[in-house]
Design a protein around this motif. Structure first.
Motif, PDB file in Angstrom:
ATOM      1  N   ALA A   1      20.157  60.473  47.851  1.00 36.68           N
ATOM      2  CA  ALA A   1      21.285  59.561  47.643  1.00 36.68           C
ATOM      3  C   ALA A   1      22.508  59.965  48.449  1.00 36.68           C
ATOM      4  O   ALA A   1      23.255  59.100  48.923  1.00 36.68           O
ATOM      5  N   ILE A   2      22.748  61.266  48.618  1.00 32.77           N
ATOM      6  CA  ILE A   2      23.929  61.679  49.389  1.00 32.77           C
ATOM      7  C   ILE A   2      23.758  61.291  50.855  1.00 32.77           C
ATOM      8  O   ILE A   2      24.718  60.855  51.504  1.00 32.77           O
ATOM      9  N   GLN A   3      22.544  61.430  51.393  1.00 40.58           N
ATOM     10  CA  GLN A   3      22.324  60.974  52.764  1.00 40.58           C
ATOM     11  C   GLN A   3      22.562  59.474  52.879  1.00 40.58           C
ATOM     12  O   GLN A   3      23.139  59.002  53.862  1.00 40.58           O
ATOM     13  N   ALA A   4      22.136  58.704  51.871  1.00 42.10           N
ATOM     14  CA  ALA A   4      22.356  57.259  51.894  1.00 42.10           C
ATOM     15  C   ALA A   4      23.851  56.939  51.915  1.00 42.10           C
ATOM     16  O   ALA A   4      24.291  56.027  52.629  1.00 42.10           O
ATOM     17  N   VAL A   5      24.637  57.687  51.140  1.00 42.92           N
ATOM     18  CA  VAL A   5      26.087  57.477  51.146  1.00 42.92           C
ATOM     19  C   VAL A   5      26.670  57.839  52.508  1.00 42.92           C
ATOM     20  O   VAL A   5      27.512  57.111  53.057  1.00 42.92           O
TER      21      VAL A   5
ATOM     22  N   PHE B   1      39.531  59.843  57.488  1.00 45.47           N
ATOM     23  CA  PHE B   1      39.569  58.486  56.941  1.00 45.47           C
ATOM     24  C   PHE B   1      38.933  58.444  55.562  1.00 45.47           C
ATOM     25  O   PHE B   1      39.147  57.508  54.791  1.00 45.47           O
ATOM     26  N   CYS B   2      38.162  59.452  55.203  1.00 40.16           N
ATOM     27  CA  CYS B   2      37.708  59.595  53.833  1.00 40.16           C
ATOM     28  C   CYS B   2      37.226  61.023  53.611  1.00 40.16           C
ATOM     29  O   CYS B   2      36.815  61.714  54.546  1.00 40.16           O
ATOM     30  N   VAL B   3      37.321  61.451  52.364  1.00 46.14           N
ATOM     31  CA  VAL B   3      36.733  62.710  51.918  1.00 46.14           C
ATOM     32  C   VAL B   3      36.052  62.420  50.591  1.00 46.14           C
ATOM     33  O   VAL B   3      36.667  61.825  49.692  1.00 46.14           O
ATOM     34  N   THR B   4      34.780  62.794  50.468  1.00 46.63           N
ATOM     35  CA  THR B   4      34.119  62.681  49.172  1.00 46.63           C
ATOM     36  C   THR B   4      33.848  64.075  48.635  1.00 46.63           C
ATOM     37  O   THR B   4      33.523  65.004  49.375  1.00 46.63           O
ATOM     38  N   GLN B   5      34.024  64.209  47.311  1.00 46.82           N
ATOM     39  CA  GLN B   5      33.741  65.467  46.623  1.00 46.82           C
ATOM     40  C   GLN B   5      32.641  65.224  45.598  1.00 46.82           C
ATOM     41  O   GLN B   5      32.744  64.325  44.755  1.00 46.82           O
ATOM     42  N   TRP B   6      31.603  66.051  45.662  1.00 48.05           N
ATOM     43  CA  TRP B   6      30.444  65.962  44.779  1.00 48.05           C
ATOM     44  C   TRP B   6      30.349  67.287  44.022  1.00 48.05           C
ATOM     45  O   TRP B   6      30.115  68.329  44.624  1.00 48.05           O
ATOM     46  N   TYR B   7      30.510  67.255  42.707  1.00 46.32           N
ATOM     47  CA  TYR B   7      30.555  68.468  41.898  1.00 46.32           C
ATOM     48  C   TYR B   7      29.226  68.693  41.180  1.00 46.32           C
ATOM     49  O   TYR B   7      28.670  67.781  40.557  1.00 46.32           O
ATOM     50  N   PHE B   8      28.748  69.935  41.241  1.00 44.91           N
ATOM     51  CA  PHE B   8      27.530  70.360  40.560  1.00 44.91           C
ATOM     52  C   PHE B   8      27.812  71.667  39.828  1.00 44.91           C
ATOM     53  O   PHE B   8      28.708  72.422  40.219  1.00 44.91           O
ATOM     54  N   ASP B   9      27.028  71.937  38.791  1.00 43.87           N
ATOM     55  CA  ASP B   9      27.154  73.233  38.122  1.00 43.87           C
ATOM     56  C   ASP B   9      25.955  74.125  38.393  1.00 43.87           C
ATOM     57  O   ASP B   9      25.785  75.158  37.732  1.00 43.87           O
TER      58      ASP B   9
ATOM     59  N   SER C   1      28.636  53.598  42.845  1.00 40.03           N
ATOM     60  CA  SER C   1      27.314  53.299  42.276  1.00 40.03           C
ATOM     61  C   SER C   1      26.258  54.222  42.856  1.00 40.03           C
ATOM     62  O   SER C   1      25.372  54.715  42.145  1.00 40.03           O
ATOM     63  N   ALA C   2      26.344  54.486  44.168  1.00 40.24           N
ATOM     64  CA  ALA C   2      25.370  55.373  44.806  1.00 40.24           C
ATOM     65  C   ALA C   2      25.477  56.781  44.239  1.00 40.24           C
ATOM     66  O   ALA C   2      24.461  57.482  44.089  1.00 40.24           O
ATOM     67  N   ALA C   3      26.685  57.209  43.904  1.00 38.55           N
ATOM     68  CA  ALA C   3      26.852  58.551  43.349  1.00 38.55           C
ATOM     69  C   ALA C   3      26.122  58.697  42.024  1.00 38.55           C
ATOM     70  O   ALA C   3      25.659  59.794  41.684  1.00 38.55           O
ATOM     71  N   CYS C   4      25.989  57.618  41.285  1.00 38.51           N
ATOM     72  CA  CYS C   4      25.286  57.671  40.002  1.00 38.51           C
ATOM     73  C   CYS C   4      23.802  57.982  40.171  1.00 38.51           C
ATOM     74  O   CYS C   4      23.135  58.349  39.201  1.00 38.51           O
ATOM     75  N   ASP C   5      23.270  57.832  41.382  1.00 34.34           N
ATOM     76  CA  ASP C   5      21.856  58.108  41.635  1.00 34.34           C
ATOM     77  C   ASP C   5      21.584  59.568  41.987  1.00 34.34           C
ATOM     78  O   ASP C   5      20.438  59.939  42.243  1.00 34.34           O
ATOM     79  N   VAL C   6      22.615  60.392  42.023  1.00 34.45           N
ATOM     80  CA  VAL C   6      22.445  61.791  42.410  1.00 34.45           C
ATOM     81  C   VAL C   6      22.174  62.632  41.165  1.00 34.45           C
ATOM     82  O   VAL C   6      23.044  62.810  40.315  1.00 34.45           O
ATOM     83  N   ALA C   7      20.958  63.139  41.057  1.00 42.62           N
ATOM     84  CA  ALA C   7      20.578  63.942  39.890  1.00 42.62           C
ATOM     85  C   ALA C   7      21.403  65.225  39.829  1.00 42.62           C
ATOM     86  O   ALA C   7      21.588  65.913  40.831  1.00 42.62           O
ATOM     87  N   GLY C   8      21.925  65.519  38.650  1.00 45.49           N
ATOM     88  CA  GLY C   8      22.684  66.749  38.451  1.00 45.49           C
ATOM     89  C   GLY C   8      24.149  66.663  38.822  1.00 45.49           C
ATOM     90  O   GLY C   8      24.879  67.641  38.637  1.00 45.49           O
ATOM     91  N   LEU C   9      24.595  65.512  39.324  1.00 48.01           N
ATOM     92  CA  LEU C   9      25.995  65.384  39.720  1.00 48.01           C
ATOM     93  C   LEU C   9      26.879  65.297  38.484  1.00 48.01           C
ATOM     94  O   LEU C   9      26.639  64.480  37.595  1.00 48.01           O
ATOM     95  N   CYS C  10      27.908  66.145  38.442  1.00 51.53           N
ATOM     96  CA  CYS C  10      28.821  66.178  37.294  1.00 51.53           C
ATOM     97  C   CYS C  10      30.070  65.324  37.498  1.00 51.53           C
ATOM     98  O   CYS C  10      30.559  64.695  36.566  1.00 51.53           O
TER      99      CYS C  10
ATOM    100  N   THR D   1      19.039  70.444  46.304  1.00 54.10           N
ATOM    101  CA  THR D   1      18.058  69.355  46.183  1.00 54.10           C
ATOM    102  C   THR D   1      18.693  68.023  46.559  1.00 54.10           C
ATOM    103  O   THR D   1      18.093  67.201  47.254  1.00 54.10           O
ATOM    104  N   ALA D   2      19.928  67.809  46.116  1.00 60.70           N
ATOM    105  CA  ALA D   2      20.623  66.550  46.412  1.00 60.70           C
ATOM    106  C   ALA D   2      20.939  66.393  47.889  1.00 60.70           C
ATOM    107  O   ALA D   2      21.170  65.271  48.363  1.00 60.70           O
ATOM    108  N   LEU D   3      20.949  67.509  48.629  1.00 57.08           N
ATOM    109  CA  LEU D   3      21.320  67.470  50.047  1.00 57.08           C
ATOM    110  C   LEU D   3      20.115  67.351  50.980  1.00 57.08           C
ATOM    111  O   LEU D   3      20.281  67.433  52.199  1.00 57.08           O
ATOM    112  N   GLN D   4      18.941  67.141  50.432  1.00 55.34           N
ATOM    113  CA  GLN D   4      17.770  67.008  51.291  1.00 55.34           C
ATOM    114  C   GLN D   4      17.691  65.610  51.901  1.00 55.34           C
ATOM    115  O   GLN D   4      18.273  64.649  51.385  1.00 55.34           O
ATOM    116  N   ARG D   5      16.977  65.494  52.990  1.00 55.81           N
ATOM    117  CA  ARG D   5      16.835  64.214  53.695  1.00 55.81           C
ATOM    118  C   ARG D   5      16.233  63.160  52.772  1.00 55.81           C
ATOM    119  O   ARG D   5      15.360  63.457  51.970  1.00 55.81           O
ATOM    120  N   GLY D   6      16.728  61.941  52.924  1.00 50.27           N
ATOM    121  CA  GLY D   6      16.198  60.828  52.159  1.00 50.27           C
ATOM    122  C   GLY D   6      16.803  60.669  50.786  1.00 50.27           C
ATOM    123  O   GLY D   6      16.432  59.738  50.058  1.00 50.27           O
TER     124      GLY D   6
END
Length: 235
Positions: A82-86, A60-68, A28-37, A75-80
């Motif tokens: 959704a990715i920081q929240a995850v 213990f986990c690996v997450t993959q976040w795809y962008f084009d 659900s948190a990933a859905c808040d990331v603008a531009g995430l494919c 922008t998604a990697l800035q402080r505050g």
């Protein structure tokens, strides 16, 4: 070219840190990331005798976040964001752990058994990382891309094949950078399908090619992972 951001969790107090509700919250948190494919969550998979030692040392986990687009990724990697929240949620759930980050360029290959993923899909992935350095990276990558993918695509039952190489990027996340020279993944329907591929004659031919790679020094861990896909609509 598509880009992929890896957030990798190591250590922690539990190899089974995530239950179904935790997984749903991450998706659900990933859905808040603008531009995430695309978004994929990998958790350690039970494996057979060939690779059971890898399970103990796997992340213990690996997450993959795809962008084009690189700007959207940065922008998604800035402080505050959704990715920081995850990342904060993962660290809190897993206890004393280390999170590492790395953005990479994606080289995606069409496979004979390719199949579109749905929101409920789960797969079994063999994640590989080359953690050291080649003496001549251009020679290494040229040999690898010329010879290895054609062999990998012959693995029985393979659904996906991706190869990743390093890029420079900006991030506001405080987590330590990962510095893998290259990563790749091969994806199968389940653990049994992965085991069958690892037992096939193709694996022996891949080992022969590996032995002919240009000079490289460093670890090259291979981890079997349970992969959970998120079905996202790009924003």
């Amino acid at each position: 070219m598509e880009l992929c951001f890896f957030l990798i969790g190591e250590g922690g107090h539990s190899r089974d840190a995530f239950d179904r509700s935790d997984i749903s919250r991450l998706q659900s948190a990933a859905c808040d990331v603008a531009g995430l494919c695309r978004f994929v969550l990998h958790l350690p998979a039970v494996q057979d005798e060939r690779t059971k030692g890898a399970h103990a040392s796997a992340p213990f986990c690996v997450t993959q976040w795809y962008f084009d687009d690189l700007e959207l990724l940065e922008t998604a990697l800035q402080r505050g964001g959704a990715i920081q929240a995850v990342a904060d949620s993962i660290a809190e759930r897993a206890g004393h752990c280390t999170l590492r980050q790395q953005a990479m360029a994606v080289r995606k290959f069409s496979t004979p058994h390719q199949q579109a993923s749905r929101v409920s899909d789960e797969r079994c992935t063999y994640l590989v990382s080359y953690e050291g350095e080649a003496d001549d990276f251009n020679a290494w990558l040229t040999h690898y891309m010329t010879h290895h993918p054609p062999l990998m695509m012959q693995l029985p039952g393979i659904r996906e094949l991706e190869i990743y190489t390093r890029i420079d990027y900006r991030s506001g996340l405080a987590h330590a950078p990962a510095t893998a020279m290259q990563r790749n993944k091969v994806v199968f329907d389940d653990v049994d399908a992965l085991n069958a591929a690892l037992a096939s004659p193709v694996r022996a031919r891949m080992k022969q090619d590996f032995d002919s790679f240009p000079p490289y020094s460093g670890a090259a861990p291979h981890y079997p992972m349970r992969s959970i896909y998120g079905n996202l609509t790009p924003r």
